[in-house]
Design a protein around this motif. Structure first.
Motif, PDB file in Angstrom:
ATOM      1  N   THR A 140      83.037  85.874 -13.953  1.00  0.00           N
ATOM      2  CA  THR A 140      83.654  87.041 -14.495  1.00  0.00           C
ATOM      3  C   THR A 140      85.189  87.089 -14.598  1.00  0.00           C
ATOM      4  OG1 THR A 140      82.009  88.565 -13.816  1.00  0.00           O
ATOM      5  CG2 THR A 140      83.795  89.482 -14.727  1.00  0.00           C
ATOM      6  N   GLU A 141      85.730  86.344 -13.673  1.00  0.00           N
ATOM      7  CA  GLU A 141      87.299  86.350 -13.818  1.00  0.00           C
ATOM      8  C   GLU A 141      87.636  85.043 -14.522  1.00  0.00           C
ATOM      9  OE1 GLU A 141      90.841  84.576 -10.689  1.00  0.00           O
ATOM     10  OE2 GLU A 141      89.012  85.560  -9.957  1.00  0.00           O
ATOM     11  N   LEU A 142      86.761  83.935 -14.805  1.00  0.00           N
ATOM     12  CA  LEU A 142      87.061  82.874 -15.442  1.00  0.00           C
ATOM     13  C   LEU A 142      87.100  83.311 -16.766  1.00  0.00           C
ATOM     14  CD1 LEU A 142      87.520  79.980 -16.399  1.00  0.00           C
ATOM     15  CD2 LEU A 142      85.097  79.766 -16.048  1.00  0.00           C
ATOM     16  N   ARG A 143      85.986  84.246 -17.144  1.00  0.00           N
ATOM     17  CA  ARG A 143      85.757  84.433 -18.569  1.00  0.00           C
ATOM     18  C   ARG A 143      86.888  85.538 -19.047  1.00  0.00           C
ATOM     19  NH1 ARG A 143      79.275  85.874 -18.175  1.00  0.00           N
ATOM     20  NH2 ARG A 143      78.390  83.701 -19.067  1.00  0.00           N
ATOM     21  N   THR A 144      87.297  86.472 -18.256  1.00  0.00           N
ATOM     22  CA  THR A 144      88.293  87.442 -18.429  1.00  0.00           C
ATOM     23  C   THR A 144      89.480  86.672 -18.791  1.00  0.00           C
ATOM     24  OG1 THR A 144      87.372  88.944 -17.229  1.00  0.00           O
ATOM     25  CG2 THR A 144      89.740  89.317 -17.649  1.00  0.00           C
ATOM     26  N   ILE A 145      89.917  85.534 -18.332  1.00  0.00           N
ATOM     27  CA  ILE A 145      91.244  84.857 -18.247  1.00  0.00           C
ATOM     28  C   ILE A 145      91.147  84.091 -19.470  1.00  0.00           C
ATOM     29  CG2 ILE A 145      92.614  82.914 -17.303  1.00  0.00           C
ATOM     30  CD1 ILE A 145      92.175  84.031 -14.522  1.00  0.00           C
ATOM     31  N   MET A 146      89.848  83.377 -19.625  1.00  0.00           N
ATOM     32  CA  MET A 146      89.579  82.269 -21.060  1.00  0.00           C
ATOM     33  C   MET A 146      89.962  83.304 -22.296  1.00  0.00           C
ATOM     34  SD  MET A 146      89.605  79.360 -20.197  1.00  0.00           S
ATOM     35  CE  MET A 146      88.756  78.498 -21.870  1.00  0.00           C
ATOM     36  N   GLU A 147      89.536  84.664 -22.178  1.00  0.00           N
ATOM     37  CA  GLU A 147      89.490  85.385 -23.396  1.00  0.00           C
ATOM     38  C   GLU A 147      90.687  86.316 -23.617  1.00  0.00           C
ATOM     39  OE1 GLU A 147      85.898  87.864 -23.063  1.00  0.00           O
ATOM     40  OE2 GLU A 147      84.613  86.215 -22.924  1.00  0.00           O
ATOM     41  N   PRO A 158      83.869  69.272 -17.627  1.00  0.00           N
ATOM     42  CA  PRO A 158      84.932  68.946 -18.874  1.00  0.00           C
ATOM     43  C   PRO A 158      85.869  69.971 -19.187  1.00  0.00           C
ATOM     44  CG  PRO A 158      82.683  68.559 -19.553  1.00  0.00           C
ATOM     45  CD  PRO A 158      82.535  69.184 -18.412  1.00  0.00           C
ATOM     46  N   LEU A 159      85.496  71.354 -18.706  1.00  0.00           N
ATOM     47  CA  LEU A 159      86.581  72.470 -19.073  1.00  0.00           C
ATOM     48  C   LEU A 159      87.667  72.201 -18.002  1.00  0.00           C
ATOM     49  CD1 LEU A 159      87.254  75.160 -20.144  1.00  0.00           C
ATOM     50  CD2 LEU A 159      86.059  76.103 -18.498  1.00  0.00           C
ATOM     51  N   GLU A 160      87.102  71.956 -16.824  1.00  0.00           N
ATOM     52  CA  GLU A 160      88.400  71.653 -15.879  1.00  0.00           C
ATOM     53  C   GLU A 160      89.268  70.510 -16.258  1.00  0.00           C
ATOM     54  OE1 GLU A 160      90.173  69.954 -12.307  1.00  0.00           O
ATOM     55  OE2 GLU A 160      88.473  68.957 -13.326  1.00  0.00           O
ATOM     56  N   SER A 161      88.686  69.398 -16.813  1.00  0.00           N
ATOM     57  CA  SER A 161      89.381  68.161 -17.094  1.00  0.00           C
ATOM     58  C   SER A 161      90.555  68.475 -18.169  1.00  0.00           C
ATOM     59  CB  SER A 161      88.636  67.064 -17.362  1.00  0.00           C
ATOM     60  OG  SER A 161      87.632  66.640 -16.075  1.00  0.00           O
ATOM     61  N   ILE A 162      90.042  69.201 -19.176  1.00  0.00           N
ATOM     62  CA  ILE A 162      90.614  69.314 -20.310  1.00  0.00           C
ATOM     63  C   ILE A 162      91.965  70.472 -20.132  1.00  0.00           C
ATOM     64  CG2 ILE A 162      90.888  70.618 -22.598  1.00  0.00           C
ATOM     65  CD1 ILE A 162      88.213  69.242 -23.199  1.00  0.00           C
ATOM     66  N   SER A 171      89.507  70.027 -28.510  1.00  0.00           N
ATOM     67  CA  SER A 171      88.133  69.849 -27.860  1.00  0.00           C
ATOM     68  C   SER A 171      88.081  71.113 -26.928  1.00  0.00           C
ATOM     69  CB  SER A 171      88.225  68.678 -26.982  1.00  0.00           C
ATOM     70  OG  SER A 171      88.739  67.463 -27.553  1.00  0.00           O
ATOM     71  N   LEU A 172      88.860  71.986 -26.668  1.00  0.00           N
ATOM     72  CA  LEU A 172      88.746  72.953 -25.701  1.00  0.00           C
ATOM     73  C   LEU A 172      87.765  74.361 -26.285  1.00  0.00           C
ATOM     74  CD1 LEU A 172      89.495  74.320 -23.221  1.00  0.00           C
ATOM     75  CD2 LEU A 172      91.563  75.228 -24.260  1.00  0.00           C
ATOM     76  N   PRO A 173      87.902  74.457 -27.579  1.00  0.00           N
ATOM     77  CA  PRO A 173      86.790  75.556 -27.956  1.00  0.00           C
ATOM     78  C   PRO A 173      85.456  75.243 -27.751  1.00  0.00           C
ATOM     79  CG  PRO A 173      88.497  75.410 -29.620  1.00  0.00           C
ATOM     80  CD  PRO A 173      88.898  74.023 -28.557  1.00  0.00           C
ATOM     81  N   ALA A 174      84.961  73.881 -28.181  1.00  0.00           N
ATOM     82  CA  ALA A 174      83.922  73.455 -28.129  1.00  0.00           C
ATOM     83  C   ALA A 174      83.210  73.274 -26.464  1.00  0.00           C
ATOM     84  CB  ALA A 174      83.605  72.098 -28.656  1.00  0.00           C
ATOM     85  N   VAL A 175      84.338  73.057 -25.684  1.00  0.00           N
ATOM     86  CA  VAL A 175      83.947  72.895 -24.324  1.00  0.00           C
ATOM     87  C   VAL A 175      83.735  74.394 -23.803  1.00  0.00           C
ATOM     88  CG1 VAL A 175      84.725  72.158 -22.024  1.00  0.00           C
ATOM     89  CG2 VAL A 175      85.033  70.438 -24.020  1.00  0.00           C
ATOM     90  N   TRP A 176      84.360  75.270 -24.125  1.00  0.00           N
ATOM     91  CA  TRP A 176      84.261  76.444 -23.590  1.00  0.00           C
ATOM     92  C   TRP A 176      83.035  77.383 -24.126  1.00  0.00           C
ATOM     93  CZ3 TRP A 176      85.056  79.851 -19.977  1.00  0.00           C
ATOM     94  CH2 TRP A 176      84.786  81.198 -20.016  1.00  0.00           C
ATOM     95  N   ASN A 177      82.873  77.193 -25.411  1.00  0.00           N
ATOM     96  CA  ASN A 177      81.345  77.679 -26.010  1.00  0.00           C
ATOM     97  C   ASN A 177      80.266  77.131 -25.232  1.00  0.00           C
ATOM     98  OD1 ASN A 177      82.796  78.865 -27.975  1.00  0.00           O
ATOM     99  ND2 ASN A 177      82.838  77.139 -29.460  1.00  0.00           N
ATOM    100  N   ALA A 178      80.368  75.933 -24.834  1.00  0.00           N
ATOM    101  CA  ALA A 178      79.333  75.434 -23.942  1.00  0.00           C
ATOM    102  C   ALA A 178      79.227  76.219 -22.559  1.00  0.00           C
ATOM    103  CB  ALA A 178      79.322  74.051 -23.555  1.00  0.00           C
ATOM    104  N   VAL A 179      80.374  76.563 -21.970  1.00  0.00           N
ATOM    105  CA  VAL A 179      80.346  77.388 -20.715  1.00  0.00           C
ATOM    106  C   VAL A 179      79.773  78.734 -21.075  1.00  0.00           C
ATOM    107  CG1 VAL A 179      81.520  78.182 -18.979  1.00  0.00           C
ATOM    108  CG2 VAL A 179      82.035  75.873 -19.661  1.00  0.00           C
TER     109      VAL A 179
END
Length: 598
Positions: free
Chosen positions: A469-476, A515-519, A574-582
């Motif tokens: 939940t914390e990750l999603r809040t920060i990403m959004e 992949p999200l962490e790497s990018i 590349s970030l949006p596609a990787v985040w969409n996967a998560v």
């Protein structure tokens, strides 16, 4: 179905996959689809990639690639025209594939064999590069996610990369590209020739992605394939810089932080150094750093080079603190192993060491040992600063390597940064470090408070959902790459800490987070490098007023600034596609099922 395992796939998908898996064995055209469906159903059952590989004719890397492909395409993967995933051992070589279709090609085409003969290629060198490139391709298939058919393009690119050496030694990379495009090559489409030509152009010197005609003639999806194949060929070519065919890959280890390639041979140190310099394109293509090291570095036994597994062995009745301590001890062992390499002057371990120390801080929190966070922070600050110095040197060297003028311009900056790097590492006092390790190990192994009743099995769900939940809040809602990276790593660390109690789906969850962490890590590092390249401001008197003006950057700094800005743009795309996967329903389902099995 494994005990405690709940359905990963929805019932309608399971029914369709079962239908495909049980289709008539008398229909040879359906064999590949049956194989795919069986592998995905076994994944649904909770089997590991290794177990699925043993039950099918697929390799372990191909199984992982198939799972990733299914996550992206779903049942669309089973379209009639879908490309089969062939067993590695049955895949034809580039020469065999070209010969198989030679009879159906139009006149005026040329075969690979004719090119070898006409331009007197050094076949032993080319074949050695091809073997090395295919080793990298196979071992990192879960990373590059190229179709198995791409191995023919990898091999053909390796065999032809020096086609113009006897024609124009100095510019044989660009001349070779033009020669490959000059006439149709049997067995390859026009776009496939363009990929081979682009890989040839990029195998040495600084790749010019924005101006290369072969690369820019490709559609967007094939540009990614060309970049990946070029990155693999570039590293393989560096590993035979000595032209002795003696440097061999003896091991490849893949982690979320890096790809470690162990090489051996009489010329391995020099070849490894050259290949490391040529790994710049690898980072652009895959976002995960590549580290090439000689297997028998002085004073570091080869057996020490395999780090302990990060995830500890746990039982269902352990408490949260007990699990945290077990995880902290494993991480402590990994830190110690990497410090051993660092003491042997292997500075290439700095990125991994910085990551493990940050993981140790998270583990100390889970282990209820907060008093050590300050000392761990001291060590992290030193290693992370040293890592940034080393990264700055490496990237400045790569950005200026094609111009003698730029290299000379960068010499003083590289020298000053190297001195700062050594000075920083001297701050890692041996006595203080040993005291930290000894004291922390003692606390982690002492008896736990008998009143500690928080069983991990009852709390693991809240610990993991809270972090997601914390990750999603920060990403959004946040624009901070640093905050997003920290939240991603906290989630990774908790999944690794509790992995033994989670369901088999945790492996799929980690595969999608990596992949999200790497990018994010690459964007953050590039931003830090850019922050060191800001123009200096000076006060200038103009009449009665004093104004602030910016001085122009020197040419070497500007060259580095351009490459880092380009890297950030590439990673950001590349970030949006990787985040969409998560953020996908498949990820949420796998995440929930992993926790439900605890």
């Amino acid at each position: 179905m494994a005990k405690g395992q709940r359905p990963l796939l929805p019932p309608d998908e399971i029914a369709r996959l079962t239908q495909i898996a049980q289709s008539s064995a008398a229909d040879p055209s359906a064999a590949s689809l049956r194989q795919r469906a069986q592998a995905i159903l076994q994944w649904h059952e909770g089997l590991s990639a290794g177990e699925v590989a043993r039950r099918t004719t697929l390799s372990e890397n191909q199984v992982r690639y198939l799972w990733k492909l299914y996550q992206q395409k779903g049942l669309d993967l089973f379209m009639v025209d879908a490309e089969p995933i062939k067993p590695t051992e049955a895949a034809p070589t580039a020469t065999q594939q070209a010969a198989a279709v030679a009879a159906t090609e139009a006149p005026g085409t040329v075969t690979l064999e004719q090119l070898y003969s006409e331009y007197k290629l050094d076949l032993p060198h080319a074949q050695h590069i091809a073997t090395t490139a295919l080793q990298l391709f196979e071992a990192t298939q879960n990373l590059h996610r190229l179709p198995d058919s791409a191995r023919q393009l990898v091999e053909a690119s390796a065999l032809l990369h020096d086609i113009a050496v006897t024609v124009d030694q100095v510019n044989h990379h660009s001349k070779g590209r033009d020669m490959i495009l000059a006439q149709p090559i049997r067995g390859f489409s026009l776009d496939e020739q363009r990929i081979i030509a682009a890989a040839t152009a990029f195998h040495r010197k600084k790749p010019r992605l924005d101006t290369d005609p072969a690369y820019n003639a490709l559609p967007a999806d094939l540009k990614r394939d060309a970049l990946a194949i070029s990155a693999i060929l570039r590293v393989a070519n560096g590993l035979d810089a000595s032209q002795t065919h003696s440097t061999l890959i003896v091991g490849i280890e893949t982690t979320t932080e890096e790809i470690l390639v162990l090489v051996d041979g009489p010329n391995a140190p020099d070849d490894a150094d050259r290949a490391q310099k040529l790994s710049d394109l690898w980072v652009k293509a895959f976002a995960v750093p590549l580290r090439i090291t000689v297997a028998h570095t002085a004073d570091v036994p080869l057996t020490d080079r395999v780090l302990p597994e990060p995830s500890p062995t746990l039982t269902p009745r352990v408490t949260v603190v007990t699990a945290g301590r077990a995880f902290a001890l494993r991480t402590l062992d990994r830190v110690n192993a990497l410090v051993t390499y660092l003491n042997a002057d292997d500075l290439s371990v700095l990125p991994s060491l910085a990551r493990e120390i940050s993981r140790l801080s998270e583990a100390a929190g889970l282990a209820d040992a907060p008093d050590f966070k300050r000392e761990i922070g001291w060590m992290y600050e030193i290693i992370n600063t040293a890592k940034l110095h080393a990264t700055f040197i490496e990237r400045l060297t790569n950005a200026t390597e094609d111009s003698e003028l730029l290299r000379k311009n960068a010499e003083q900056m590289i020298s000053e940064t190297r001195q700062a790097l050594m000075q920083t590492l001297r701050g890692l006092e041996v006595k203080r470090y040993r005291a930290l390790i000894a004291d922390l190990r003692m606390v982690l192994t002492e008896d736990i408070d008998p009143n500690e009743k928080a069983l991990l099995a009852y709390n693991v769900g809240s610990l993991l959902w809270e972090q997601l939940t914390e990750l999603r809040t920060i990403m959004e809602f946040s624009n901070s790459v640093e905050e997003a990276l920290e939240a991603t790593r906290h989630l990774q660390d908790r999944l690794l800490a509790f992995r033994e109690l989670l369901g088999a789906e945790v492996g799929q969850v980690l595969d999608m987070i990596s992949p999200l962490e790497s990018i994010l890590n690459n964007i953050g590092t590039a931003q830090t490098v850019l922050s060191r390249l800001q123009p200096k401001q000076v006060q200038v008197k103009k009449g009665r007023k004093t104004v602030t003006e910016e001085l122009e950057l020197d040419p070497a700094s500007q060259a580095l600034r351009n490459t880092q800005a380009e890297l950030i743009n590439m990673m950001a795309e590349s970030l949006p596609a990787v985040w969409n996967a998560v953020s996908s329903s498949l990820f949420r389902r796998a995440f929930a099922l992993a926790i439900a099995s605890a």
